[in-house]
Design a protein around this motif. Sequence first.
Motif, PDB file in Angstrom:
ATOM      1  N   TYR A 144       0.866  -1.178   0.000  1.00 28.98           N
ATOM      2  CA  TYR A 144       0.000   0.000   0.000  1.00 28.98           C
ATOM      3  C   TYR A 144       0.904   1.229   0.000  1.00 28.98           C
ATOM      4  O   TYR A 144       1.486   1.597   1.027  1.00 28.98           O
ATOM      5  CB  TYR A 144      -0.915  -0.017   1.228  1.00 28.98           C
ATOM      6  CG  TYR A 144      -1.949   1.079   1.197  1.00 28.98           C
ATOM      7  CD1 TYR A 144      -2.814   1.206   0.107  1.00 28.98           C
ATOM      8  CD2 TYR A 144      -2.065   1.986   2.240  1.00 28.98           C
ATOM      9  CE1 TYR A 144      -3.756   2.219   0.058  1.00 28.98           C
ATOM     10  CE2 TYR A 144      -3.013   3.008   2.203  1.00 28.98           C
ATOM     11  CZ  TYR A 144      -3.857   3.111   1.100  1.00 28.98           C
ATOM     12  OH  TYR A 144      -4.783   4.112   1.057  1.00 28.98           O
ATOM     13  N   ASN A 145       1.030   1.847  -1.173  1.00 31.13           N
ATOM     14  CA  ASN A 145       2.046   2.897  -1.322  1.00 31.13           C
ATOM     15  C   ASN A 145       1.442   4.283  -1.570  1.00 31.13           C
ATOM     16  O   ASN A 145       2.030   5.100  -2.278  1.00 31.13           O
ATOM     17  CB  ASN A 145       3.054   2.522  -2.421  1.00 31.13           C
ATOM     18  CG  ASN A 145       2.377   1.876  -3.615  1.00 31.13           C
ATOM     19  OD1 ASN A 145       1.309   2.313  -4.037  1.00 31.13           O
ATOM     20  ND2 ASN A 145       2.981   0.823  -4.137  1.00 31.13           N
ATOM     21  N   ARG A 146       0.325   4.557  -0.934  1.00 30.42           N
ATOM     22  CA  ARG A 146      -0.374   5.841  -1.117  1.00 30.42           C
ATOM     23  C   ARG A 146       0.484   7.047  -0.709  1.00 30.42           C
ATOM     24  O   ARG A 146       0.436   8.099  -1.335  1.00 30.42           O
ATOM     25  CB  ARG A 146      -1.656   5.836  -0.277  1.00 30.42           C
ATOM     26  CG  ARG A 146      -2.457   7.122  -0.331  1.00 30.42           C
ATOM     27  CD  ARG A 146      -3.794   6.918   0.389  1.00 30.42           C
ATOM     28  NE  ARG A 146      -4.498   8.173   0.596  1.00 30.42           N
ATOM     29  CZ  ARG A 146      -5.169   8.827  -0.342  1.00 30.42           C
ATOM     30  NH1 ARG A 146      -5.195   8.344  -1.571  1.00 30.42           N
ATOM     31  NH2 ARG A 146      -5.780   9.957  -0.067  1.00 30.42           N
ATOM     32  N   ILE A 147       1.275   6.902   0.365  1.00 29.61           N
ATOM     33  CA  ILE A 147       2.008   8.071   0.889  1.00 29.61           C
ATOM     34  C   ILE A 147       3.446   8.123   0.354  1.00 29.61           C
ATOM     35  O   ILE A 147       4.239   8.915   0.826  1.00 29.61           O
ATOM     36  CB  ILE A 147       2.042   8.047   2.434  1.00 29.61           C
ATOM     37  CG1 ILE A 147       2.803   6.816   2.953  1.00 29.61           C
ATOM     38  CG2 ILE A 147       0.640   8.109   3.027  1.00 29.61           C
ATOM     39  CD1 ILE A 147       3.092   6.852   4.453  1.00 29.61           C
ATOM     40  N   HIS A 148       3.759   7.304  -0.613  1.00 30.87           N
ATOM     41  CA  HIS A 148       5.174   7.115  -0.963  1.00 30.87           C
ATOM     42  C   HIS A 148       5.675   8.059  -2.062  1.00 30.87           C
ATOM     43  O   HIS A 148       4.953   8.902  -2.555  1.00 30.87           O
ATOM     44  CB  HIS A 148       5.405   5.637  -1.292  1.00 30.87           C
ATOM     45  CG  HIS A 148       5.312   4.782  -0.061  1.00 30.87           C
ATOM     46  ND1 HIS A 148       4.107   4.431   0.499  1.00 30.87           N
ATOM     47  CD2 HIS A 148       6.272   4.283   0.759  1.00 30.87           C
ATOM     48  CE1 HIS A 148       4.323   3.719   1.600  1.00 30.87           C
ATOM     49  NE2 HIS A 148       5.630   3.622   1.779  1.00 30.87           N
ATOM     50  N   ALA A 149       6.953   7.868  -2.389  1.00 24.64           N
ATOM     51  CA  ALA A 149       7.674   8.824  -3.248  1.00 24.64           C
ATOM     52  C   ALA A 149       7.279   8.702  -4.716  1.00 24.64           C
ATOM     53  O   ALA A 149       6.949   7.619  -5.206  1.00 24.64           O
ATOM     54  CB  ALA A 149       9.176   8.599  -3.100  1.00 24.64           C
ATOM     55  N   ILE A 150       7.355   9.828  -5.391  1.00 23.16           N
ATOM     56  CA  ILE A 150       7.182   9.856  -6.852  1.00 23.16           C
ATOM     57  C   ILE A 150       8.424  10.437  -7.523  1.00 23.16           C
ATOM     58  O   ILE A 150       8.515  10.479  -8.737  1.00 23.16           O
ATOM     59  CB  ILE A 150       5.923  10.662  -7.264  1.00 23.16           C
ATOM     60  CG1 ILE A 150       5.932  12.065  -6.630  1.00 23.16           C
ATOM     61  CG2 ILE A 150       4.639   9.912  -6.896  1.00 23.16           C
ATOM     62  CD1 ILE A 150       4.840  12.995  -7.160  1.00 23.16           C
ATOM     63  N   HIS A 308       7.498   9.382 -11.233  1.00 31.91           N
ATOM     64  CA  HIS A 308       6.693   8.190 -11.519  1.00 31.91           C
ATOM     65  C   HIS A 308       6.154   7.596 -10.226  1.00 31.91           C
ATOM     66  O   HIS A 308       6.815   7.608  -9.197  1.00 31.91           O
ATOM     67  CB  HIS A 308       7.423   7.157 -12.370  1.00 31.91           C
ATOM     68  CG  HIS A 308       8.518   6.434 -11.662  1.00 31.91           C
ATOM     69  ND1 HIS A 308       9.778   6.948 -11.536  1.00 31.91           N
ATOM     70  CD2 HIS A 308       8.525   5.227 -11.033  1.00 31.91           C
ATOM     71  CE1 HIS A 308      10.528   6.091 -10.867  1.00 31.91           C
ATOM     72  NE2 HIS A 308       9.799   5.046 -10.546  1.00 31.91           N
ATOM     73  N   GLY A 309       4.909   7.132 -10.337  1.00 31.51           N
ATOM     74  CA  GLY A 309       4.225   6.647  -9.140  1.00 31.51           C
ATOM     75  C   GLY A 309       3.978   5.153  -9.196  1.00 31.51           C
ATOM     76  O   GLY A 309       4.493   4.446 -10.071  1.00 31.51           O
ATOM     77  N   TYR A 310       3.150   4.693  -8.249  1.00 32.85           N
ATOM     78  CA  TYR A 310       2.869   3.262  -8.086  1.00 32.85           C
ATOM     79  C   TYR A 310       1.360   3.068  -8.005  1.00 32.85           C
ATOM     80  O   TYR A 310       0.607   4.045  -8.098  1.00 32.85           O
ATOM     81  CB  TYR A 310       3.593   2.739  -6.832  1.00 32.85           C
ATOM     82  CG  TYR A 310       5.069   2.985  -6.956  1.00 32.85           C
ATOM     83  CD1 TYR A 310       5.875   2.122  -7.677  1.00 32.85           C
ATOM     84  CD2 TYR A 310       5.635   4.159  -6.434  1.00 32.85           C
ATOM     85  CE1 TYR A 310       7.222   2.387  -7.867  1.00 32.85           C
ATOM     86  CE2 TYR A 310       6.982   4.435  -6.612  1.00 32.85           C
ATOM     87  CZ  TYR A 310       7.775   3.546  -7.326  1.00 32.85           C
ATOM     88  OH  TYR A 310       9.092   3.818  -7.532  1.00 32.85           O
TER      89      TYR A 310
END
Length: 339
Positions: A144-150, A308-310
């Motif tokens: 669950y990578n909602r708060i993660h880096a882009i 880039h996101g996830y």
Amino acid sequence: MKSFAYSRATSNAQALEAARARGTQFLAGGTNLVDLMKYQVEQPVTLVDINHLALTEISQIDGGGISIGAMVRNSDLANHPLVRTNYPLLSQALLSGASPQLRNMASTGGNLMQRTRCYYFNDISFSACNKRAPGSGCAALEGYNRIHAILGQTDKGPTSGETCIATHPSDMCVAMAALQATVEVEGRGGRRTIPFAEFHRLPGNDPSRDTTLREGELITAVTLPSAKFAKNAFYLKARDRNSYAFALISVAAGLEMEGTTIRSAGLAMGGVAHKPWRIPEAEKALAGQLASPENFAHAADILLHGAHGYEHNRFKIELAKQGVVRALTVAAQGTSEVA
Ligand SMILES: Cc1cc2nc3c(=O)[nH]c(=O)nc-3n(C[C@H](O)[C@H](O)[C@H](O)COP(=O)(O)OP(=O)(O)OC[C@H]3O[C@@H](n4cnc5c(N)ncnc54)[C@H](O)[C@@H]3O)c2cc1C
């Protein structure tokens, strides 16, 4: 929590001497460190309490800037008349963070050193976390990578020992990045000054290291250069709740204006990378230009280049672009009274 030894330092020299022993950590407000000790993410052998060091002053320095002692509490910093008047961007960022009770304890040095809020870092039941257990992989990549880096992340696959998509969580630091602060530190080898852009690091091939602070070094102060953005500053924070929540994305925008033309700009983002994200070319692109939506969007494109996101956080790319335009637009209209 594992048991630990406790000592109290009353001088910088005493704190530095105590920090020679392996497994020693400084205790400031304790609002991050003590939580991490309870989760067994951090297991210091000794805590050296630095709350009694003479690092609580905010003072004017030669050249027009200010020096902020490492033990100045976030509330005192946000509400100091010099900061409210000359650096409203910093006041706004601080007041958007945590809660009044936490800000009363949290220190300037501790805020700089606070660790990521990545769920997989903070929970030792997840074995794959290169930041917590180097070489173990990255559970966030396919989790669950909602708060993660882009931006700026190392992404070599979930089982790579280098992958880390954690973000740096501080609001204060985003404003300090835009204001081009410097960090003053003292260690066994003497004192040194670290430009803010070089203090926090990208994960690279060693995600376990958040900063360039050397083992045993004590942050003594943060200095801000003379104020340029007092009249036109805005800190925008987008989050899931309106208080007591970390930024999904944040933008610190400061403008030095001459009529409708931008003389210079300070611009940084939070919640998007392993460190406060500042690309000086985005600021340069604004200098000498009209304060217009097109020019703001151009600066946003420069800042977000290569993003880039996830699965769960791709929305952040557009949110960040819109956030940059919005923050610059509001800054150009003039700083509002700090609440
Ligand atoms: C519920 C909650 C919500 C929060 N929300 C936000 C938010 O929205 N925005 C935000 O920015 N922050 C938020 N925070 C984080 C908070 O700002 C940090 O916990 C705080 O700034 C850390 O400061 P401290 O003095 O308590 O540090 P401590 O917990 O005492 O220390 C943290 C780390 O810094 C090191 N350290 C401390 N001082 C020094 C020094 N002088 N030199 C070298 N190393 C040092 C310690 O050894 C430790 O490793 C939140 C925290 C909580 C618990």
